[in-house]
Design a protein around this motif. Structure first.
Motif, PDB file in Angstrom:
ATOM      1  N   ARG A  59       0.818  -1.221   0.000  1.00 27.44           N
ATOM      2  CA  ARG A  59       0.000   0.000   0.000  1.00 27.44           C
ATOM      3  C   ARG A  59       0.848   1.265   0.000  1.00 27.44           C
ATOM      4  O   ARG A  59       0.323   2.363   0.042  1.00 27.44           O
ATOM      5  CB  ARG A  59      -0.924   0.011   1.210  1.00 27.44           C
ATOM      6  CG  ARG A  59      -1.926  -1.138   1.207  1.00 27.44           C
ATOM      7  CD  ARG A  59      -2.739  -1.152   2.464  1.00 27.44           C
ATOM      8  NE  ARG A  59      -1.809  -1.435   3.561  1.00 27.44           N
ATOM      9  CZ  ARG A  59      -2.056  -1.173   4.830  1.00 27.44           C
ATOM     10  NH1 ARG A  59      -3.179  -0.619   5.180  1.00 27.44           N
ATOM     11  NH2 ARG A  59      -1.173  -1.465   5.752  1.00 27.44           N
ATOM     12  N   GLY A  60       2.177   1.105   0.005  1.00 24.31           N
ATOM     13  CA  GLY A  60       3.062   2.262   0.003  1.00 24.31           C
ATOM     14  C   GLY A  60       3.274   2.865   1.373  1.00 24.31           C
ATOM     15  O   GLY A  60       3.613   4.038   1.487  1.00 24.31           O
ATOM     16  N   GLN A  61       3.050   2.074   2.416  1.00 26.89           N
ATOM     17  CA  GLN A  61       3.212   2.564   3.784  1.00 26.89           C
ATOM     18  C   GLN A  61       4.233   1.709   4.517  1.00 26.89           C
ATOM     19  O   GLN A  61       4.510   0.579   4.137  1.00 26.89           O
ATOM     20  CB  GLN A  61       1.878   2.517   4.526  1.00 26.89           C
ATOM     21  CG  GLN A  61       0.829   3.409   3.911  1.00 26.89           C
ATOM     22  CD  GLN A  61      -0.500   3.277   4.625  1.00 26.89           C
ATOM     23  OE1 GLN A  61      -0.706   2.360   5.408  1.00 26.89           O
ATOM     24  NE2 GLN A  61      -1.403   4.192   4.349  1.00 26.89           N
ATOM     25  N   TYR A  62       4.765   2.275   5.594  1.00 23.68           N
ATOM     26  CA  TYR A  62       5.696   1.535   6.440  1.00 23.68           C
ATOM     27  C   TYR A  62       4.917   0.758   7.495  1.00 23.68           C
ATOM     28  O   TYR A  62       3.917   1.240   8.015  1.00 23.68           O
ATOM     29  CB  TYR A  62       6.659   2.485   7.161  1.00 23.68           C
ATOM     30  CG  TYR A  62       7.637   3.170   6.253  1.00 23.68           C
ATOM     31  CD1 TYR A  62       8.729   2.488   5.753  1.00 23.68           C
ATOM     32  CD2 TYR A  62       7.471   4.493   5.898  1.00 23.68           C
ATOM     33  CE1 TYR A  62       9.638   3.104   4.913  1.00 23.68           C
ATOM     34  CE2 TYR A  62       8.363   5.123   5.062  1.00 23.68           C
ATOM     35  CZ  TYR A  62       9.448   4.426   4.576  1.00 23.68           C
ATOM     36  OH  TYR A  62      10.341   5.043   3.742  1.00 23.68           O
ATOM     37  N   SER A  63       5.388  -0.430   7.808  1.00 26.42           N
ATOM     38  CA  SER A  63       4.844  -1.182   8.926  1.00 26.42           C
ATOM     39  C   SER A  63       5.638  -0.783  10.161  1.00 26.42           C
ATOM     40  O   SER A  63       6.788  -1.203  10.338  1.00 26.42           O
ATOM     41  CB  SER A  63       4.968  -2.688   8.680  1.00 26.42           C
ATOM     42  OG  SER A  63       4.613  -3.392   9.834  1.00 26.42           O
ATOM     43  N   HIS A  64       5.051   0.051  10.991  1.00 25.99           N
ATOM     44  CA  HIS A  64       5.791   0.613  12.118  1.00 25.99           C
ATOM     45  C   HIS A  64       6.180  -0.436  13.141  1.00 25.99           C
ATOM     46  O   HIS A  64       7.224  -0.327  13.782  1.00 25.99           O
ATOM     47  CB  HIS A  64       4.995   1.745  12.759  1.00 25.99           C
ATOM     48  CG  HIS A  64       4.862   2.933  11.844  1.00 25.99           C
ATOM     49  ND1 HIS A  64       5.900   3.792  11.604  1.00 25.99           N
ATOM     50  CD2 HIS A  64       3.825   3.365  11.095  1.00 25.99           C
ATOM     51  CE1 HIS A  64       5.504   4.726  10.759  1.00 25.99           C
ATOM     52  NE2 HIS A  64       4.254   4.479  10.425  1.00 25.99           N
ATOM     53  N   GLY A  65       5.366  -1.468  13.299  1.00 26.68           N
ATOM     54  CA  GLY A  65       5.717  -2.545  14.218  1.00 26.68           C
ATOM     55  C   GLY A  65       6.956  -3.302  13.766  1.00 26.68           C
ATOM     56  O   GLY A  65       7.877  -3.558  14.553  1.00 26.68           O
ATOM     57  N   VAL A  66       6.986  -3.651  12.488  1.00 33.58           N
ATOM     58  CA  VAL A  66       8.153  -4.352  11.935  1.00 33.58           C
ATOM     59  C   VAL A  66       9.367  -3.433  11.948  1.00 33.58           C
ATOM     60  O   VAL A  66      10.478  -3.861  12.267  1.00 33.58           O
ATOM     61  CB  VAL A  66       7.852  -4.864  10.510  1.00 33.58           C
ATOM     62  CG1 VAL A  66       9.101  -5.411   9.853  1.00 33.58           C
ATOM     63  CG2 VAL A  66       6.759  -5.911  10.547  1.00 33.58           C
ATOM     64  N   LEU A  67       9.168  -2.168  11.636  1.00 31.87           N
ATOM     65  CA  LEU A  67      10.271  -1.215  11.632  1.00 31.87           C
ATOM     66  C   LEU A  67      10.862  -1.053  13.031  1.00 31.87           C
ATOM     67  O   LEU A  67      12.080  -0.989  13.195  1.00 31.87           O
ATOM     68  CB  LEU A  67       9.799   0.131  11.087  1.00 31.87           C
ATOM     69  CG  LEU A  67      10.851   1.194  10.853  1.00 31.87           C
ATOM     70  CD1 LEU A  67      11.913   0.696   9.876  1.00 31.87           C
ATOM     71  CD2 LEU A  67      10.218   2.467  10.336  1.00 31.87           C
ATOM     72  N   MET A  68      10.021  -1.021  14.050  1.00 28.74           N
ATOM     73  CA  MET A  68      10.498  -0.904  15.423  1.00 28.74           C
ATOM     74  C   MET A  68      11.328  -2.131  15.811  1.00 28.74           C
ATOM     75  O   MET A  68      12.414  -2.001  16.394  1.00 28.74           O
ATOM     76  CB  MET A  68       9.329  -0.756  16.388  1.00 28.74           C
ATOM     77  CG  MET A  68       9.760  -0.636  17.834  1.00 28.74           C
ATOM     78  SD  MET A  68       8.416  -0.833  19.012  1.00 28.74           S
ATOM     79  CE  MET A  68       8.002  -2.526  18.774  1.00 28.74           C
ATOM     80  N   LEU A  69      10.855  -3.325  15.479  1.00 26.97           N
ATOM     81  CA  LEU A  69      11.609  -4.538  15.788  1.00 26.97           C
ATOM     82  C   LEU A  69      12.913  -4.596  14.998  1.00 26.97           C
ATOM     83  O   LEU A  69      13.945  -5.050  15.509  1.00 26.97           O
ATOM     84  CB  LEU A  69      10.748  -5.770  15.505  1.00 26.97           C
ATOM     85  CG  LEU A  69       9.534  -5.947  16.412  1.00 26.97           C
ATOM     86  CD1 LEU A  69       8.696  -7.121  15.933  1.00 26.97           C
ATOM     87  CD2 LEU A  69       9.947  -6.128  17.851  1.00 26.97           C
ATOM     88  N   MET A  70      12.870  -4.118  13.762  1.00 29.86           N
ATOM     89  CA  MET A  70      14.066  -4.085  12.936  1.00 29.86           C
ATOM     90  C   MET A  70      15.119  -3.157  13.554  1.00 29.86           C
ATOM     91  O   MET A  70      16.300  -3.503  13.638  1.00 29.86           O
ATOM     92  CB  MET A  70      13.690  -3.610  11.535  1.00 29.86           C
ATOM     93  CG  MET A  70      14.802  -3.641  10.534  1.00 29.86           C
ATOM     94  SD  MET A  70      14.311  -2.983   8.915  1.00 29.86           S
ATOM     95  CE  MET A  70      12.957  -4.059   8.472  1.00 29.86           C
ATOM     96  N   LEU A  71      14.700  -1.987  13.995  1.00 28.61           N
ATOM     97  CA  LEU A  71      15.628  -1.042  14.606  1.00 28.61           C
ATOM     98  C   LEU A  71      16.173  -1.563  15.930  1.00 28.61           C
ATOM     99  O   LEU A  71      17.338  -1.320  16.272  1.00 28.61           O
ATOM    100  CB  LEU A  71      14.951   0.317  14.785  1.00 28.61           C
ATOM    101  CG  LEU A  71      14.669   1.065  13.488  1.00 28.61           C
ATOM    102  CD1 LEU A  71      13.858   2.315  13.764  1.00 28.61           C
ATOM    103  CD2 LEU A  71      15.955   1.414  12.784  1.00 28.61           C
ATOM    104  N   TRP A  72      15.361  -2.280  16.683  1.00 34.80           N
ATOM    105  CA  TRP A  72      15.821  -2.899  17.921  1.00 34.80           C
ATOM    106  C   TRP A  72      16.907  -3.937  17.608  1.00 34.80           C
ATOM    107  O   TRP A  72      17.941  -3.984  18.263  1.00 34.80           O
ATOM    108  CB  TRP A  72      14.647  -3.521  18.638  1.00 34.80           C
ATOM    109  CG  TRP A  72      14.925  -4.177  19.953  1.00 34.80           C
ATOM    110  CD1 TRP A  72      16.112  -4.224  20.634  1.00 34.80           C
ATOM    111  CD2 TRP A  72      13.989  -4.868  20.758  1.00 34.80           C
ATOM    112  NE1 TRP A  72      15.953  -4.915  21.802  1.00 34.80           N
ATOM    113  CE2 TRP A  72      14.666  -5.329  21.898  1.00 34.80           C
ATOM    114  CE3 TRP A  72      12.642  -5.169  20.618  1.00 34.80           C
ATOM    115  CZ2 TRP A  72      14.030  -6.059  22.897  1.00 34.80           C
ATOM    116  CZ3 TRP A  72      12.023  -5.892  21.615  1.00 34.80           C
ATOM    117  CH2 TRP A  72      12.708  -6.326  22.742  1.00 34.80           C
ATOM    118  N   GLY A  73      16.675  -4.741  16.594  1.00 36.58           N
ATOM    119  CA  GLY A  73      17.675  -5.732  16.193  1.00 36.58           C
ATOM    120  C   GLY A  73      18.964  -5.089  15.719  1.00 36.58           C
ATOM    121  O   GLY A  73      20.063  -5.563  16.017  1.00 36.58           O
TER     122      GLY A  73
END
Length: 95
Positions: A40-54
Motif C-alpha cells: 500500500r506504500g506505507q511503512y509497517s511501524h511494528g516491523v520497523l520498530m523490531l528491525m531497529l531494535w535488532g
C-alpha cells in the motif's frame, strides 16, 4: 582475555557475525528506505520498530560492549538481535 575462556557469544567470531548482519540492514535503511514500504506504500511501524531494535542490539554486540545490568543484557542479547535481524531480512525480501 583469550577467546577460549569466553562464552561462545562473546567470541570475536560471533561479534563479527553481528556486524556482518547489521551493516547491510543499516545501510539499506539509510540509503534506500523505500524497500521497507508495503504493497500500500506505507511503512509497517511494528516491523520497523523490531528491525531497529535488532540493529541496535547487533551494533551493541558487534562492537564488543557487554552490558552489566541484567535488563540491558536481555534487551541487547545477541540471540535476540540475530532473531530480530532475521525478521528484518525476511521483511526486506518479501514483496
Amino acid at each position: 582475555m583469550h577467546a577460549e575462556t569466553l562464552g561462545p557469544l562473546r567470541r570475536p567470531a560471533s561479534r563479527w557475525l553481528s556486524l556482518a548482519l547489521v551493516l547491510p540492514l543499516s545501510l539499506t535503511l539509510l540509503l534506500h528506505p523505500v524497500l521497507l514500504l508495503d504493497s500500500r506504500g506505507q511503512y509497517s511501524h511494528g516491523v520497523l520498530m523490531l528491525m531497529l531494535w535488532g540493529i541496535a542490539a547487533g551494533y551493541v554486540h558487534g562492537v564488543g560492549f557487554d552490558p552489566q545490568a541484567r535488563a540491558w543484557r536481555l534487551v541487547f542479547h545477541p540471540l535476540l538481535a540475530w532473531s530480530l535481524m532475521a525478521l528484518a531480512y525476511a521483511a526486506l525480501l518479501t514483496p
